[in-house]
Design a protein around this motif. Structure first.
Motif, PDB file in Angstrom:
ATOM      1  N   ILE A  57       0.843  -1.211   0.000  1.00 44.95           N
ATOM      2  CA  ILE A  57       0.000   0.000   0.000  1.00 44.95           C
ATOM      3  C   ILE A  57       0.870   1.250   0.000  1.00 44.95           C
ATOM      4  CG2 ILE A  57      -1.629   1.364   1.400  1.00 44.95           C
ATOM      5  CD1 ILE A  57      -2.821  -1.397   2.286  1.00 44.95           C
ATOM      6  N   LEU A  58       1.906   1.249   0.829  1.00 50.42           N
ATOM      7  CA  LEU A  58       2.818   2.402   0.889  1.00 50.42           C
ATOM      8  C   LEU A  58       3.564   2.562  -0.441  1.00 50.42           C
ATOM      9  CD1 LEU A  58       4.168   1.790   4.486  1.00 50.42           C
ATOM     10  CD2 LEU A  58       2.694   3.681   3.773  1.00 50.42           C
ATOM     11  N   GLY A  59       4.006   1.440  -1.011  1.00 51.54           N
ATOM     12  CA  GLY A  59       4.687   1.480  -2.304  1.00 51.54           C
ATOM     13  C   GLY A  59       3.772   1.964  -3.415  1.00 51.54           C
ATOM     14  N   LEU A  60       2.513   1.540  -3.374  1.00 51.14           N
ATOM     15  CA  LEU A  60       1.530   1.995  -4.367  1.00 51.14           C
ATOM     16  C   LEU A  60       1.309   3.501  -4.249  1.00 51.14           C
ATOM     17  CD1 LEU A  60      -0.593   1.461  -6.573  1.00 51.14           C
ATOM     18  CD2 LEU A  60      -2.221   0.944  -4.745  1.00 51.14           C
ATOM     19  N   THR A  61       1.242   3.997  -3.026  1.00 50.82           N
ATOM     20  CA  THR A  61       1.078   5.442  -2.810  1.00 50.82           C
ATOM     21  C   THR A  61       2.261   6.204  -3.399  1.00 50.82           C
ATOM     22  OG1 THR A  61      -0.148   4.986  -0.778  1.00 50.82           O
ATOM     23  CG2 THR A  61       0.723   7.222  -1.051  1.00 50.82           C
ATOM     24  N   PHE A  62       3.465   5.735  -3.122  1.00 52.03           N
ATOM     25  CA  PHE A  62       4.680   6.298  -3.713  1.00 52.03           C
ATOM     26  C   PHE A  62       4.562   6.299  -5.237  1.00 52.03           C
ATOM     27  CE2 PHE A  62       8.826   4.189  -5.197  1.00 52.03           C
ATOM     28  CZ  PHE A  62       9.429   5.371  -5.608  1.00 52.03           C
ATOM     29  N   SER A  63       4.090   5.177  -5.802  1.00 51.12           N
ATOM     30  CA  SER A  63       3.941   5.047  -7.256  1.00 51.12           C
ATOM     31  C   SER A  63       2.974   6.067  -7.825  1.00 51.12           C
ATOM     32  CB  SER A  63       3.424   3.651  -7.615  1.00 51.12           C
ATOM     33  OG  SER A  63       4.314   2.661  -7.197  1.00 51.12           O
ATOM     34  N   LEU A  64       1.864   6.270  -7.142  1.00 46.12           N
ATOM     35  CA  LEU A  64       0.853   7.203  -7.643  1.00 46.12           C
ATOM     36  C   LEU A  64       1.365   8.642  -7.643  1.00 46.12           C
ATOM     37  CD1 LEU A  64      -2.361   5.632  -6.066  1.00 46.12           C
ATOM     38  CD2 LEU A  64      -1.528   5.427  -8.428  1.00 46.12           C
ATOM     39  N   VAL A  65       2.168   8.992  -6.643  1.00 44.49           N
ATOM     40  CA  VAL A  65       2.788  10.321  -6.633  1.00 44.49           C
ATOM     41  C   VAL A  65       3.765  10.442  -7.809  1.00 44.49           C
ATOM     42  CG1 VAL A  65       4.225  11.962  -5.338  1.00 44.49           C
ATOM     43  CG2 VAL A  65       2.503  10.604  -4.137  1.00 44.49           C
ATOM     44  N   VAL A  66       4.526   9.384  -8.070  1.00 42.92           N
ATOM     45  CA  VAL A  66       5.468   9.389  -9.199  1.00 42.92           C
ATOM     46  C   VAL A  66       4.710   9.521 -10.517  1.00 42.92           C
ATOM     47  CG1 VAL A  66       7.176   8.013 -10.475  1.00 42.92           C
ATOM     48  CG2 VAL A  66       7.271   8.099  -7.984  1.00 42.92           C
ATOM     49  N   VAL A  67       3.606   8.802 -10.659  1.00 47.42           N
ATOM     50  CA  VAL A  67       2.784   8.900 -11.879  1.00 47.42           C
ATOM     51  C   VAL A  67       2.314  10.334 -12.074  1.00 47.42           C
ATOM     52  CG1 VAL A  67       0.570   8.250 -12.920  1.00 47.42           C
ATOM     53  CG2 VAL A  67       2.051   6.488 -11.957  1.00 47.42           C
ATOM     54  N   TYR A  68       1.831  10.963 -11.003  1.00 48.52           N
ATOM     55  CA  TYR A  68       1.401  12.364 -11.096  1.00 48.52           C
ATOM     56  C   TYR A  68       2.566  13.253 -11.546  1.00 48.52           C
ATOM     57  CZ  TYR A  68       0.338  17.112  -9.805  1.00 48.52           C
ATOM     58  OH  TYR A  68       0.191  18.475  -9.844  1.00 48.52           O
ATOM     59  N   SER A  72       2.526  15.370 -14.964  1.00 49.91           N
ATOM     60  CA  SER A  72       2.527  16.833 -14.856  1.00 49.91           C
ATOM     61  C   SER A  72       3.820  17.476 -15.351  1.00 49.91           C
ATOM     62  CB  SER A  72       2.276  17.256 -13.405  1.00 49.91           C
ATOM     63  OG  SER A  72       3.362  16.847 -12.585  1.00 49.91           O
ATOM     64  N   GLY A  73       4.839  16.654 -15.598  1.00 53.00           N
ATOM     65  CA  GLY A  73       6.113  17.189 -16.083  1.00 53.00           C
ATOM     66  C   GLY A  73       7.093  17.558 -14.991  1.00 53.00           C
ATOM     67  N   VAL A  74       6.728  17.353 -13.728  1.00 49.38           N
ATOM     68  CA  VAL A  74       7.646  17.643 -12.621  1.00 49.38           C
ATOM     69  C   VAL A  74       8.886  16.761 -12.747  1.00 49.38           C
ATOM     70  CG1 VAL A  74       7.935  17.482 -10.104  1.00 49.38           C
ATOM     71  CG2 VAL A  74       5.831  18.439 -11.060  1.00 49.38           C
ATOM     72  N   ASP A  75       8.680  15.506 -13.120  1.00 45.75           N
ATOM     73  CA  ASP A  75       9.777  14.573 -13.368  1.00 45.75           C
ATOM     74  C   ASP A  75      10.029  14.570 -14.880  1.00 45.75           C
ATOM     75  OD1 ASP A  75      11.292  12.271 -13.974  1.00 45.75           O
ATOM     76  OD2 ASP A  75      10.553  11.240 -12.197  1.00 45.75           O
ATOM     77  N   ALA A  76      11.104  15.223 -15.313  1.00 42.87           N
ATOM     78  CA  ALA A  76      11.362  15.417 -16.750  1.00 42.87           C
ATOM     79  C   ALA A  76      11.558  14.091 -17.479  1.00 42.87           C
ATOM     80  CB  ALA A  76      12.577  16.311 -16.946  1.00 42.87           C
ATOM     81  N   GLY A  77      12.380  13.196 -16.918  1.00 37.88           N
ATOM     82  CA  GLY A  77      12.597  11.894 -17.547  1.00 37.88           C
ATOM     83  C   GLY A  77      11.318  11.081 -17.590  1.00 37.88           C
ATOM     84  N   GLY A  78      10.566  11.108 -16.492  1.00 37.89           N
ATOM     85  CA  GLY A  78       9.295  10.399 -16.433  1.00 37.89           C
ATOM     86  C   GLY A  78       8.276  10.960 -17.401  1.00 37.89           C
ATOM     87  N   ALA A  79       8.318  12.271 -17.610  1.00 39.74           N
ATOM     88  CA  ALA A  79       7.391  12.919 -18.557  1.00 39.74           C
ATOM     89  C   ALA A  79       7.645  12.434 -19.979  1.00 39.74           C
ATOM     90  CB  ALA A  79       7.526  14.435 -18.470  1.00 39.74           C
TER      91      ALA A  79
END
Length: 198
Positions: A57-68, A72-79
């Motif tokens: 559950i904690l890891g999933l929460t971390f994942s959802l923040v990363v997805v956001y 949103s472009g906050v994470d350039a590589g992820g974007a």
């Protein structure tokens, strides 16, 4: 029993809040184009205290923040990954985060060593190994063309190890390993409180 369940839910909610805040702040601490996951420490604490499901559950929460952050472009590589294929990016983020939390809790439960510090150290180090390992495998399977572009003509394996995740992984693993005694202390204090209430 009911009191213990409520206490666990409250504890999990507090750690969940810490995960959200740390991942949001941690996204601004970067080496190269990817951020360092400081958030793995509270995920490991929650996974050890409350079990693999709580870790997931904690890891999933971390994942959802990363997805956001990717969307949103906050994470350039992820974007870049998200714009190339949103579904695969979300899947990769959810898998790596959820499994690193679940894995840390499961490893802690299954290791039958009397020395709690070594058990905690192994569980703590497993989280960045699982998180980074799944990320790298996902990049190779789902985003190899982008990985080749990022490598700029150099060997992709060399690029991944030295440029993309190498230093981030070393820092995350060292950070988790270094904090293992503190993690163990938090766990012992929480377990003493639980025993006092029973």
């Amino acid at each position: 029993m009911k009191k213990k369940s409520v206490k666990e839910l409250v504890g999990l909610a507090i750690i969940l809040s810490i995960v959200i805040v740390l991942q949001t702040i941690g996204s601004f601490i970067k080496i190269g184009s990817f951020s360092i996951s400081l958030v793995l420490v509270p995920i490991v604490i929650g996974a050890i205290l409350y079990g693999p499901k709580a870790g997931a559950i904690l890891g999933l929460t971390f994942s959802l923040v990363v997805v956001y952050q990717c969307a949103s472009g906050v994470d350039a590589g992820g974007a870049i990954l998200f714009n190339a294929n949103a579904f695969l990016t979300v899947l990769l983020c959810v898998l790596k985060g959820t499994l690193c939390g679940f894995g840390a809790g499961l490893i802690y439960q299954k290791i039958k060593i009397k020395n709690d510090l070594i058990r905690t150290l192994i569980a703590s180090i497993s989280a960045p190994i699982i998180n980074t390992g799944i990320f790298v495998i996902g990049l190779y399977i789902c985003f190899f063309d982008i990985l080749k572009v990022w490598a700029g003509g150099s060997n992709t394996v060399y690029y991944v190890i030295t440029g993309l995740v190498g230093l981030n992984f070393v820092i995350e693993t060292a950070f988790n390993g270094f904090l293992s005694p503190a993690i163990l202390r938090i766990i012992k204090i929480a377990n003493i409180d639980n025993e006092d209430e029973e």
